[in-house]
Design a protein around this motif. Sequence first.
Motif, short mmCIF file in Angstrom:
data_model
loop_
_atom_site.label_atom_id
_atom_site.label_comp_id
_atom_site.label_asym_id
_atom_site.label_seq_id
_atom_site.Cartn_x
_atom_site.Cartn_y
_atom_site.Cartn_z
N ASP A 329 -7.68 7.13 0.05
CA ASP A 329 -6.82 8.31 -0.17
C ASP A 329 -7.37 9.52 0.58
OD1 ASP A 329 -5.13 6.93 -1.90
OD2 ASP A 329 -6.00 7.77 -3.73
N ASN A 332 -7.13 9.33 4.36
CA ASN A 332 -5.76 9.52 4.83
C ASN A 332 -5.37 10.99 4.78
OD1 ASN A 332 -2.68 9.75 4.20
ND2 ASN A 332 -2.87 7.68 5.03
N LEU A 333 -5.80 11.68 3.74
CA LEU A 333 -5.40 13.07 3.52
C LEU A 333 -6.17 14.05 4.39
CD1 LEU A 333 -3.87 15.28 1.95
CD2 LEU A 333 -5.64 15.08 0.16
N LYS A 336 -4.83 15.09 7.90
CA LYS A 336 -3.51 15.70 7.80
C LYS A 336 -3.61 17.12 7.26
CE LYS A 336 -1.35 11.19 7.03
NZ LYS A 336 -0.65 10.30 6.09
N LEU A 349 2.05 16.69 5.31
CA LEU A 349 1.44 16.34 4.03
C LEU A 349 2.30 15.39 3.22
CD1 LEU A 349 -0.08 19.76 2.86
CD2 LEU A 349 -1.25 17.81 3.92
N TYR A 352 1.30 11.75 3.33
CA TYR A 352 0.19 11.28 2.50
C TYR A 352 0.73 10.46 1.33
CZ TYR A 352 -3.52 11.65 -1.05
OH TYR A 352 -4.44 11.38 -2.03
N ARG A 356 0.32 6.42 0.90
CA ARG A 356 -0.65 5.99 -0.10
C ARG A 356 -0.05 5.55 -1.43
NH1 ARG A 356 -4.69 3.77 1.58
NH2 ARG A 356 -5.68 4.10 -0.46
#
Length: 526
Positions: A329, A332-333, A336, A349, A352, A356
């Motif tokens: 998580d 991935n975030l 961004k 955003l 995300y 996920r």
Amino acid sequence: MVTIGSSHDELPRETAGPTEVLVVGAGPVGLALACDLARRGVGVRIIDRAATHPVGTRARGVRARTQEVFEDLGVLGRLTEHAEAPTPTRFYDTAGNVVREAVLYDAPPVPGAPYPGSLMVGQQHTEAALRERLAALGTRVELGTELVALDQDGAGVTASVLVDGRVDGARQEIRARYLVGCDGGGSTVRKRAGISFLGETWDRQRMLFGNLAVDGLDDSVAHMWAQGPDGMLTLSPMPRSGTWFFTAPLPADDDQEASAASVETFAEIFAQRVGLPGVRFHDPVYLSVYQANIRMVDRYREGRVLLAGDAAHVHTPAGGQGMNTGVQDAYNLGWKLARVLRGAPEALLDTYEEERLPVAEHVLASTTARGRSWAGTDTARVSERMVGAFQGRDPFSDVSQLGVTYRGSSLARDLDEALGVRAGDRAPDARVVDPATGDSVRLFDLFRGTHLTLLVFGSRPVPPVDDGAYGEVHVHRIPPGGEAHDLYGVDRDGLVLVRPDGYVALAGGDWDDRTVSDYLGRLSGS
């Protein structure tokens, strides 16, 4: 302005200086996110209500994909120093007979994956390595700082916190452009943001977890007993930590509370379930009662408040997916959020959650099914399934998380079907020859950092990329032949744009001068 509750409005307030991102929760997920943001030049603060850093094994299996993330973040070497050496696991039946002995986490090699197995590291060491890396990047965890309220508007979030947990102390306000809750299953951030946590609590299924000293057992192997419908009783030596890691299902009719977990409780459960004489428990380091919950959020974001890790999803521990999913998580975030803070459209955003949330849904379903398949008293059957899961033969999911894909995401663009790799796939590692030096290098070495990476296979011209307009993009011509062509499924020409988190953004065999710049323009809002 949206104001989200507090019971401490009467306390005096102090205003802290603003920051770009406030991370709430300093476990592996919050620390990984803070490290990723800090190395991108994002102003970040990370707070935790605990007065001291926790100890104990807790989440100990660092799976293959998470090792790749930790390598990129610069902490894998430190984790390896604390990793437990692989030892066999000995499985016993109800009569105490050895049914199977196998190295549980000895996964076979996976093409394009440098770390196919699991790294067995106590969570305290994982967190310490991440804190060390974060400190080197100029940020330290602020302990004893508890979030009590959130206010957010179109420009940012105001977090009200109590410092040192003193109810009679000053309430400090921290202003941030974004706030990310990484504060676990009981997340204050999630509750204050009004995000639902859907699912169920298995009131009749609780587990004892702990680290303590054990006398009277062979410490050259881990021990597992299949003793009932609720799971295995396990004792695993952790010589790097000087303890054993103990797990056992708590009887359904036991009223034991988490605060009352004790060495005596552990000893009693062991005597009832195993009855092996001469085994003594003492000197506990960490003891807890784990309540099984199968829950996840209905969304990952409320305005400028986002969630990651257990704050967004909790499930059974079967397969060791919790910490690993949370770290993914964060990974991935991070990139961004950094791009949005530097001017990219805020809609970035939204991807995300898009990418996920389906992963979390699958993890909840697969861990539930796996946990049920591992229960029972048929040790031969249970042990075969457990060993198979960690050696690449799990029927429910890939516990290594190497197979997680974002195919179909709005960020994934396939130009055609010329390549074996597809947009949204994890970009595999491979050895290639650097045309400039003639040296052999890993693709992961080329990917490492905060940039995007453009791989150009074949002889077609490299499409132009303006770093100034789209952020840093490293371009590499891949010479003909070799394992990279095989792993990426390139017969002749190929173009692969790799995101900062190691996933393929763009892939195909036919392109023009605008192909890459048009894609990057979408990320940058230009």
